[in-house]
Write an enzyme that holds these catalytic residues in place. Structure first.
Site, PDB file in Angstrom:
ATOM      1  N   ASP A   1     -35.252  41.029 -56.774  1.00  0.00           N
ATOM      2  CA  ASP A   1     -35.277  39.965 -57.786  1.00  0.00           C
ATOM      3  C   ASP A   1     -35.005  38.609 -57.136  1.00  0.00           C
ATOM      4  OD1 ASP A   1     -32.550  40.259 -57.299  1.00  0.00           O
ATOM      5  OD2 ASP A   1     -31.965  40.200 -59.409  1.00  0.00           O
TER       6      ASP A   1
ATOM      7  N   ASP B   1     -33.934  40.819 -51.344  1.00  0.00           N
ATOM      8  CA  ASP B   1     -32.666  41.545 -51.373  1.00  0.00           C
ATOM      9  C   ASP B   1     -32.960  42.998 -51.750  1.00  0.00           C
ATOM     10  OD1 ASP B   1     -33.456  40.950 -53.951  1.00  0.00           O
ATOM     11  OD2 ASP B   1     -31.427  40.715 -54.726  1.00  0.00           O
TER      12      ASP B   1
ATOM     13  N   SER C   1     -28.093  45.385 -56.121  1.00  0.00           N
ATOM     14  CA  SER C   1     -28.733  44.186 -55.581  1.00  0.00           C
ATOM     15  C   SER C   1     -28.495  44.038 -54.077  1.00  0.00           C
ATOM     16  CB  SER C   1     -28.255  42.960 -56.352  1.00  0.00           C
ATOM     17  OG  SER C   1     -28.974  41.825 -55.989  1.00  0.00           O
TER      18      SER C   1
END
Length: 445
Positions: free
Chosen positions: A242, A238, A99
């Protein structure tokens, strides 16, 4: 044998080589296969990190060796893995991503057939299988089959565009951090009728343009570009897309809580958010505000349980149950673009949301120390304040005070920090609460 803790707030995550290895990926693949009964199909995708190809091969080998079929969909945003798992009728999805963490990190996130992330109970079962090495290898004539699906990307793009109605010509700058949204996000916005300028939209696992965490420090170029070209909106993702954060037409990064409240107002019914979301949520939305521990899977569970219409975290991780139960930064951005094209300047819209002094602080703390620090945190915090109205300990310790000020102290589930989040109607009061909490944590380290 006690199960080793693999999963944090958002899947497995850690530094490559020391915490996340090919051996771990292989055995997580075998553990997932065992959990699925050594049959079925798993969708497998990854973000742009340099180490993803090796982890992709390793976890794929573990699944195939254990009799599970694998559908590879390549370098894609996390939301596409959730979407594909549901649309293709697969039994699970795997996304290889860390992430917003820097390049030297990587991770594994698991998805259910309904596109929702694995719950903590499911993750605990995987950990148990992994710890006990319960997994098995099937015979040579029963190994899983491997296939590649390229078409699902086009289907995802078309379905996203159909969700919104954006007036043609809206000027949008999109910063993808060279992450997994680099190819798809700009394309989706163009198909939706926007005039798109891109930043950091060349896939590159070194993240050369900026750190993948979408915050004010990392989005200076986006903020300046929006103003320089007279754009209506800036959008930042990011590393795995998401999440989504906006920049208004004046070049200001949008306050996280205000942005969440602005989108939540679009939905009727109950709204789900986390313990670190601010007062403006309660004062802005139409239905009841339901709070969960931090983590998108916790939000997802309550959305399903309460049949809520929308859910999200202040971090920009938003869930759209009318589309998919996987957090989707691209759809989040599209919906903000739709609001701006319909209702006018983002700065004006955000000015209508109540805003109060909000402080987010993080104190470096190792994984081991985090546990020790939090052991008697509730006792220490409650002893330091004499005007506490409510104590919530579903995730860390959240105190609400008589003047509606609140503070949350919780260990990060993904990084080596203890986080302090707080809000007050008075800046001096906010600073005072922060200083007290910082002092307590530092003395307790």
């Amino acid at each position: 044998m006690a199960a080793k803790k693999l999963f944090g707030t958002s899947g497995i995550r850690g530094k490559i080589g020391s915490e996340v290895t090919c051996e771990l990926a292989l055995n997580v693949g075998k553990s997932l296969a065992y959990y699925l009964g050594n049959e079925g199909t798993v969708v497998l995708g990854y973000d742009t990190r340099t180490t993803n190809k090796m982890l992709d091969q390793a976890i794929c080998a573990g699944l195939l060796e254990s009799g599970v079929d694998v559908i590879k969909i390549g370098m894609v945003p996390t939301p596409l893995v959730g979407y594909a798992t549901e649309k293709l009728g697969a039994d699970a999805g795997v996304m290889l991503t860390a992430s917003h963490n820097p390049s030297q990190y990587n991770g594994i996130k698991l998805w259910n057939r309904n596109a929702m992330a694995y719950t903590s109970a499911q993750e605990a079962e995987i950990e148990e299988i992994y710890a006990n090495k319960d997994y098995i290898s099937v015979s040579w004539d029963n190994v899983g089959t491997l296939s590649v699906n390229e078409e699902i990307k086009g289907q995802y793009i078309d379905d996203l565009v159909s969700m919104v109605n954006i007036k043609p010509g809206l000027k949008v700058v999109i910063d993808c951090a060279s992450g997994a949204g680099s190819e798809i996000s700009p394309l989706v916005f163009r198909k939706a009728g926007c005039e798109v300028t891109t930043l950091n939209s060349q896939p590159d696992g070194f993240f050369p343009g900026r750190n993948p965490e979408p915050n004010a420090d990392n989005l200076q170029t986006l903020m300046k570009t929006v103003v320089a070209i007279g754009a209506d909106l800036g959008i930042a993702h990011d590393g795995d897309a998401d999440r989504m954060i906006t920049v208004d037409e004046k070049g200001n990064i949008s306050p996280f809580d205000s942005l969440l409240a602005l989108i939540a107002k679009e939905f009727d019914g109950d709204i789900v958010t986390t313990v670190d979301a601010g007062l403006c949520m309660d004062e802005s939305v139409n239905g009841e505000v339901l709070r969960t521990p931090v983590g998108d899977v916790n939000v997802a569970e309550v959305i399903i349980e309460k049949d809520a219409s929308f859910g999200g975290e202040p971090s920009g991780t938003w869930l759209h149950p009318d589309f998919c139960m996987c957090p989707d930064g691209i759809l989040s951005g599209l919906r903000m673009a739709e609001i701006v094209s319909r209702d006018g300047k983002l700065s004006d819209l955000l000015a209508q949301i109540p805003q109060y002094p909000n402080i987010r602080e993080k104190i470096t703390c190792s994984k081991e120390a985090k546990v020790k620090v939090m052991e008697n945190m509730e006792e220490l915090l409650t002893g330091a304040f004499d005007d506490i109205r409510d104590i919530n300990s579903i995730d860390g310790v959240r105190l609400t005070f008589e003047d509606d000020s609140w503070v949350l102290v919780r260990p990060s589930g993904t990084e080596d920090y203890v986080r302090i989040t707080l809000e007050s109607r008075n800046q001096k009061r906010a600073e005072s609460i922060k200083e007290t909490c910082v002092k307590i944590i530092n003395e307790n380290l």
